[in-house]
Design a protein around this motif. Structure first.
Motif, PDB file in Angstrom:
ATOM      1  N   SER A 118       0.819  -1.216   0.000  1.00 44.21           N
ATOM      2  CA  SER A 118       0.000   0.000   0.000  1.00 44.21           C
ATOM      3  C   SER A 118       0.854   1.267   0.000  1.00 44.21           C
ATOM      4  CB  SER A 118      -0.924   0.017   1.218  1.00 44.21           C
ATOM      5  OG  SER A 118      -0.174   0.025   2.421  1.00 44.21           O
ATOM      6  N   GLU A 119       2.148   1.136   0.348  1.00 46.64           N
ATOM      7  CA  GLU A 119       3.046   2.290   0.375  1.00 46.64           C
ATOM      8  C   GLU A 119       3.764   2.507  -0.953  1.00 46.64           C
ATOM      9  OE1 GLU A 119       3.436   4.311   3.461  1.00 46.64           O
ATOM     10  OE2 GLU A 119       1.535   3.216   3.450  1.00 46.64           O
ATOM     11  N   SER A 155       6.517  13.661   7.501  1.00 45.49           N
ATOM     12  CA  SER A 155       6.229  15.084   7.366  1.00 45.49           C
ATOM     13  C   SER A 155       5.288  15.539   8.473  1.00 45.49           C
ATOM     14  CB  SER A 155       5.583  15.364   6.004  1.00 45.49           C
ATOM     15  OG  SER A 155       5.049  16.684   5.958  1.00 45.49           O
ATOM     16  N   PRO A 156       5.504  16.730   9.062  1.00 46.31           N
ATOM     17  CA  PRO A 156       4.589  17.223  10.097  1.00 46.31           C
ATOM     18  C   PRO A 156       3.180  17.466   9.592  1.00 46.31           C
ATOM     19  CG  PRO A 156       6.143  18.934   9.432  1.00 46.31           C
ATOM     20  CD  PRO A 156       6.620  17.656   8.818  1.00 46.31           C
ATOM     21  N   ASP A 157       2.999  17.562   8.267  1.00 47.53           N
ATOM     22  CA  ASP A 157       1.676  17.788   7.686  1.00 47.53           C
ATOM     23  C   ASP A 157       0.992  16.511   7.233  1.00 47.53           C
ATOM     24  OD1 ASP A 157       1.879  20.570   7.991  1.00 47.53           O
ATOM     25  OD2 ASP A 157       3.011  20.742   6.120  1.00 47.53           O
ATOM     26  N   ALA A 158       1.675  15.376   7.288  1.00 49.65           N
ATOM     27  CA  ALA A 158       1.097  14.112   6.814  1.00 49.65           C
ATOM     28  C   ALA A 158      -0.040  13.669   7.745  1.00 49.65           C
ATOM     29  CB  ALA A 158       2.168  13.040   6.738  1.00 49.65           C
ATOM     30  N   PRO A 159      -1.222  13.323   7.203  1.00 48.40           N
ATOM     31  CA  PRO A 159      -2.337  12.877   8.050  1.00 48.40           C
ATOM     32  C   PRO A 159      -2.061  11.508   8.663  1.00 48.40           C
ATOM     33  CG  PRO A 159      -2.907  12.660   5.724  1.00 48.40           C
ATOM     34  CD  PRO A 159      -1.595  13.374   5.779  1.00 48.40           C
ATOM     35  N   THR A 160      -2.238  11.388   9.963  1.00 45.85           N
ATOM     36  CA  THR A 160      -1.936  10.129  10.656  1.00 45.85           C
ATOM     37  C   THR A 160      -2.942   9.039  10.333  1.00 45.85           C
ATOM     38  OG1 THR A 160      -3.160  10.933  12.597  1.00 45.85           O
ATOM     39  CG2 THR A 160      -0.776  11.326  12.554  1.00 45.85           C
ATOM     40  N   ALA A 161      -4.159   9.409   9.885  1.00 49.72           N
ATOM     41  CA  ALA A 161      -5.201   8.421   9.612  1.00 49.72           C
ATOM     42  C   ALA A 161      -5.160   7.892   8.185  1.00 49.72           C
ATOM     43  CB  ALA A 161      -6.582   9.026   9.896  1.00 49.72           C
ATOM     44  N   ALA A 162      -4.204   8.325   7.388  1.00 47.58           N
ATOM     45  CA  ALA A 162      -4.164   7.948   5.975  1.00 47.58           C
ATOM     46  C   ALA A 162      -3.726   6.503   5.803  1.00 47.58           C
ATOM     47  CB  ALA A 162      -3.213   8.867   5.217  1.00 47.58           C
ATOM     48  N   LYS A 164      -2.726   5.383   2.857  1.00 45.63           N
ATOM     49  CA  LYS A 164      -1.672   5.435   1.861  1.00 45.63           C
ATOM     50  C   LYS A 164      -0.961   6.786   1.965  1.00 45.63           C
ATOM     51  CE  LYS A 164      -3.743   2.414  -1.675  1.00 45.63           C
ATOM     52  NZ  LYS A 164      -4.146   2.311  -3.097  1.00 45.63           N
ATOM     53  N   PRO A 165       0.261   6.890   1.468  1.00 45.38           N
ATOM     54  CA  PRO A 165       0.943   8.188   1.456  1.00 45.38           C
ATOM     55  C   PRO A 165       0.195   9.183   0.579  1.00 45.38           C
ATOM     56  CG  PRO A 165       2.487   6.398   1.035  1.00 45.38           C
ATOM     57  CD  PRO A 165       1.116   5.811   0.948  1.00 45.38           C
ATOM     58  N   VAL A 166       0.210  10.448   0.971  1.00 49.82           N
ATOM     59  CA  VAL A 166      -0.455  11.498   0.207  1.00 49.82           C
ATOM     60  C   VAL A 166       0.382  11.849  -1.022  1.00 49.82           C
ATOM     61  CG1 VAL A 166      -1.228  13.895   0.237  1.00 49.82           C
ATOM     62  CG2 VAL A 166      -1.601  12.435   2.239  1.00 49.82           C
ATOM     63  N   LYS A 167      -0.276  11.857  -2.181  1.00 49.47           N
ATOM     64  CA  LYS A 167       0.375  12.276  -3.412  1.00 49.47           C
ATOM     65  C   LYS A 167      -0.077  13.690  -3.767  1.00 49.47           C
ATOM     66  CE  LYS A 167       0.598   7.569  -5.321  1.00 49.47           C
ATOM     67  NZ  LYS A 167       0.253   6.706  -6.478  1.00 49.47           N
ATOM     68  N   TYR A 168       0.816  14.435  -4.420  1.00 47.03           N
ATOM     69  CA  TYR A 168       0.436  15.789  -4.825  1.00 47.03           C
ATOM     70  C   TYR A 168       1.223  16.211  -6.059  1.00 47.03           C
ATOM     71  CZ  TYR A 168       4.688  17.388  -2.383  1.00 47.03           C
ATOM     72  OH  TYR A 168       5.982  17.579  -1.965  1.00 47.03           O
ATOM     73  N   ASP A 169       0.636  17.149  -6.804  1.00 50.67           N
ATOM     74  CA  ASP A 169       1.284  17.744  -7.965  1.00 50.67           C
ATOM     75  C   ASP A 169       1.798  19.123  -7.586  1.00 50.67           C
ATOM     76  OD1 ASP A 169       0.575  15.559  -9.597  1.00 50.67           O
ATOM     77  OD2 ASP A 169      -1.389  16.448 -10.018  1.00 50.67           O
ATOM     78  N   LEU A 170       3.002  19.440  -8.018  1.00 48.36           N
ATOM     79  CA  LEU A 170       3.594  20.758  -7.787  1.00 48.36           C
ATOM     80  C   LEU A 170       4.101  21.297  -9.110  1.00 48.36           C
ATOM     81  CD1 LEU A 170       4.692  23.101  -6.134  1.00 48.36           C
ATOM     82  CD2 LEU A 170       6.681  21.676  -5.541  1.00 48.36           C
ATOM     83  N   ASN A 171       3.516  22.400  -9.543  1.00 46.81           N
ATOM     84  CA  ASN A 171       3.951  23.087 -10.756  1.00 46.81           C
ATOM     85  C   ASN A 171       4.479  24.464 -10.364  1.00 46.81           C
ATOM     86  OD1 ASN A 171       2.981  21.050 -12.693  1.00 46.81           O
ATOM     87  ND2 ASN A 171       0.951  21.685 -12.033  1.00 46.81           N
ATOM     88  N   GLN A 172       5.653  24.807 -10.863  1.00 49.63           N
ATOM     89  CA  GLN A 172       6.232  26.085 -10.484  1.00 49.63           C
ATOM     90  C   GLN A 172       7.065  26.666 -11.610  1.00 49.63           C
ATOM     91  OE1 GLN A 172       9.127  25.604  -7.234  1.00 49.63           O
ATOM     92  NE2 GLN A 172       9.099  23.409  -7.616  1.00 49.63           N
ATOM     93  N   GLY A 173       7.206  27.975 -11.561  1.00 51.58           N
ATOM     94  CA  GLY A 173       8.004  28.685 -12.545  1.00 51.58           C
ATOM     95  C   GLY A 173       8.536  29.973 -11.950  1.00 51.58           C
ATOM     96  N   PRO A 201      -7.384   7.083   1.072  1.00 47.86           N
ATOM     97  CA  PRO A 201      -8.307   6.322   1.922  1.00 47.86           C
ATOM     98  C   PRO A 201      -7.826   6.307   3.371  1.00 47.86           C
ATOM     99  CG  PRO A 201      -6.924   4.839   0.653  1.00 47.86           C
ATOM    100  CD  PRO A 201      -6.639   6.210   0.138  1.00 47.86           C
ATOM    101  N   GLN A 202      -8.772   6.186   4.299  1.00 47.91           N
ATOM    102  CA  GLN A 202      -8.408   6.031   5.695  1.00 47.91           C
ATOM    103  C   GLN A 202      -7.735   4.669   5.908  1.00 47.91           C
ATOM    104  OE1 GLN A 202     -11.753   6.659   8.270  1.00 47.91           O
ATOM    105  NE2 GLN A 202     -11.607   8.882   8.159  1.00 47.91           N
ATOM    106  N   SER A 203      -6.991   4.562   6.983  1.00 50.46           N
ATOM    107  CA  SER A 203      -6.261   3.326   7.247  1.00 50.46           C
ATOM    108  C   SER A 203      -7.189   2.136   7.452  1.00 50.46           C
ATOM    109  CB  SER A 203      -5.375   3.504   8.479  1.00 50.46           C
ATOM    110  OG  SER A 203      -6.143   3.949   9.594  1.00 50.46           O
ATOM    111  N   ASP A 204      -8.434   2.384   7.932  1.00 48.40           N
ATOM    112  CA  ASP A 204      -9.381   1.280   8.119  1.00 48.40           C
ATOM    113  C   ASP A 204     -10.228   1.023   6.879  1.00 48.40           C
ATOM    114  OD1 ASP A 204     -11.091   3.427   8.102  1.00 48.40           O
ATOM    115  OD2 ASP A 204     -11.728   3.229  10.190  1.00 48.40           O
ATOM    116  N   GLY A 205     -10.055   1.837   5.831  1.00 49.13           N
ATOM    117  CA  GLY A 205     -10.754   1.636   4.572  1.00 49.13           C
ATOM    118  C   GLY A 205     -12.203   2.053   4.555  1.00 49.13           C
ATOM    119  N   THR A 206     -12.699   2.694   5.634  1.00 51.16           N
ATOM    120  CA  THR A 206     -14.115   3.036   5.708  1.00 51.16           C
ATOM    121  C   THR A 206     -14.457   4.353   5.027  1.00 51.16           C
ATOM    122  OG1 THR A 206     -13.802   4.110   7.863  1.00 51.16           O
ATOM    123  CG2 THR A 206     -14.370   1.759   7.859  1.00 51.16           C
ATOM    124  N   ASP A 207     -13.493   5.217   4.826  1.00 49.21           N
ATOM    125  CA  ASP A 207     -13.768   6.542   4.279  1.00 49.21           C
ATOM    126  C   ASP A 207     -12.486   7.083   3.639  1.00 49.21           C
ATOM    127  OD1 ASP A 207     -15.101   8.832   3.631  1.00 49.21           O
ATOM    128  OD2 ASP A 207     -15.751   9.310   5.670  1.00 49.21           O
TER     129      ASP A 207
END
Length: 420
Positions: A118-119, A155-162, A164-173, A201-207
């Motif tokens: 899952s990671e 990361s201090p911003d990573a949700p503890t209930a996740a 899976k790891p949070v993915k994100y897009d970063l576009n910059q110029g 998804p939450q770690s328990d898969g409910t939400d």
């Protein structure tokens, strides 16, 4: 130099991501090349030769990491360990022109866990930059970059209930204009960043754990005026404004704000022993739906060269950062650190670094403290092959009524890099 030693956390043979090399600056009062650090020192026998293609040179590289991590979910109890494999192909392209410059970069990171699928994740980066030489001491540089990244569990911003790891897009110029008038150099800069976070998804898969409230655009603009009091020292004034617009329509989650940082500083390379850049000033961030954050701003790094084979660095910063904690608009991040690089042989290097950080959250009762130590051994076999061994220790203590995660994490990473 086309072969650099990466940080301990990312040990590899690193062809620098194409950077817009400064135009010819012979006689400039702003050159700071009297001292050469261990990491910067040229090593012709271990630099990638590259592949010629007209007016460009191509630098392909691939790195393979094997990492043992004793706490992959960054938990205080019930730790899970695993072996993590990473394959990182990269291609850098640089122009060989006498004037102007153009660079391209493309890289990926395939991440696979031995026992915790899952990671698993993939990352990529594509970027381009260039420099337009207008006249001696005057140029315009620009860059554009798109990335698909994975937020570390630590990361201090990573949700503890996740789940899976949070993915994100970063576009910059960015666009930077530099003009030098003998003892005076003026720089103007505009930079834009756009963040788009994906729900998990939450770690328990409910939400699902909503991350849309983090989506935002950040615009930075400012200038810097430097005056050379001598050929090895300059003092400067700096001012940077910013505007951060969050996409969410939920008032409680909307951290849109305007802010600025003003400061005075100096950069120097005053002897064969010391060089650095230190700035202090004032910072303020005003939020649409929260209160203000302001206070002392500081950032700096000083390097000491006790011998040609050893480089010692100290650094520190005090900045305002974005927060994901409920009811907190942001936090003041305080960091200090030190590092040492030593060249045992031309192709054998050892490095160590330590940093301490403290985050003071505003609007809620929460303080985070972090201690990070890393050590790396580097062995360059030849211009094509490098071997690396890295140990990294991270400890985070979070306290207060709205405390975040507290944990300890140990990593041991063995890497082999091939470049051509």
């Amino acid at each position: 130099m086309r072969l650099l030693m990466c940080s301990a956390a990312m040990a590899c043979i690193a062809l620098t991501v194409p950077q817009a090399v400064q135009a010819q600056d012979l006689g400039s009062n702003f050159k700071r090349d009297k001292n050469v650090s261990v990491r910067q020192r040229p090593r012709p026998d271990y630099e990638a030769a590259g592949q010629k293609a007209g007016g460009f040179t191509l630098y392909p590289r691939i790195t393979v990491d094997a990492e043992y991590n004793d706490n992959i979910y960054a938990e205080v109890t019930g730790k899970d360990d695993d072996t993590i494999w990473r394959v990182k192909p990269e291609l850098a392209v640089r122009s060989d022109w006498s004037r102007h410059a153009l660079g391209l970069f493309a890289g990926g990171n395939l991440i696979r866990y031995s026992n915790n699928g899952s990671e698993d994740a993939e990352e990529y980066t594509v970027s381009a930059n260039g420099r337009l030489d207008i006249a001696r001491g005057s140029n315009i540089t620009g860059s554009a970059q798109t990335q698909n990244l994975v937020e570390p569990r630590t990361s201090p911003d990573a949700p503890t209930a996740a789940g899976k790891p949070v993915k994100y897009d970063l576009n910059q110029g960015s666009i930077v204009l530099t003009k030098e008038f003998n003892r005076l150099r003026v720089t103007g800069r505009v930079e834009d960043k756009d963040f788009n976070y994906k729900d998990v998804p939450q770690s328990d898969g409910t939400d699902t754990v909503d991350q849309d409230f983090r989506d935002r655009n950040e615009l930075y603009y400012g200038g810097k005026a430097e005056y050379a009091v001598g050929p090895d020292t300059a003092v400067y004034l700096s001012a940077t404004g910013n505007k951060k617009d969050y996409d969410t329509n939920v008032v409680a989650s909307d951290r849109s704000s305007d802010g600025y940082v003003v400061g005075v500083g100096a950069n120097f390379d005053v002897s064969e022993l010391v060089r650095g850049d230190v700035q202090v000033g004032y910072m303020k961030q005003t939020y649409d739906n929260f209160g203000e954050i302001d206070g002392l701003n500081a950032v700096g790094r000083v390097e000491w060269f006790p011998t040609q084979l050893t480089t010692v660095g100290v650094n520190g910063s005090r900045t305002i950062e974005e927060s994901t904690a409920a009811d907190s608009q942001g936090y003041i991040s305080n960091n200090i650190g030190a590092s040492i690089d030593h060249e045992l042989m031309r192709n054998v290097l050892v490095s160590a670094a330590y940093s301490h950080g403290k985050d003071n959250y505003k609007g809620v009762d929460r303080d985070d403290k972090r201690d990070n130590f890393s050590a790396t051994a580097t062995y360059l076999l030849n211009r094509r092959v490098g071997l690396f061994l890295t140990y990294n220790y991270l400890k985070q203590d979070s306290s207060g009524a709205q405390a975040g995660a507290s944990f300890k994490d140990n990593k041991l990473i063995a890497s082999v890099a091939l470049q051509f």
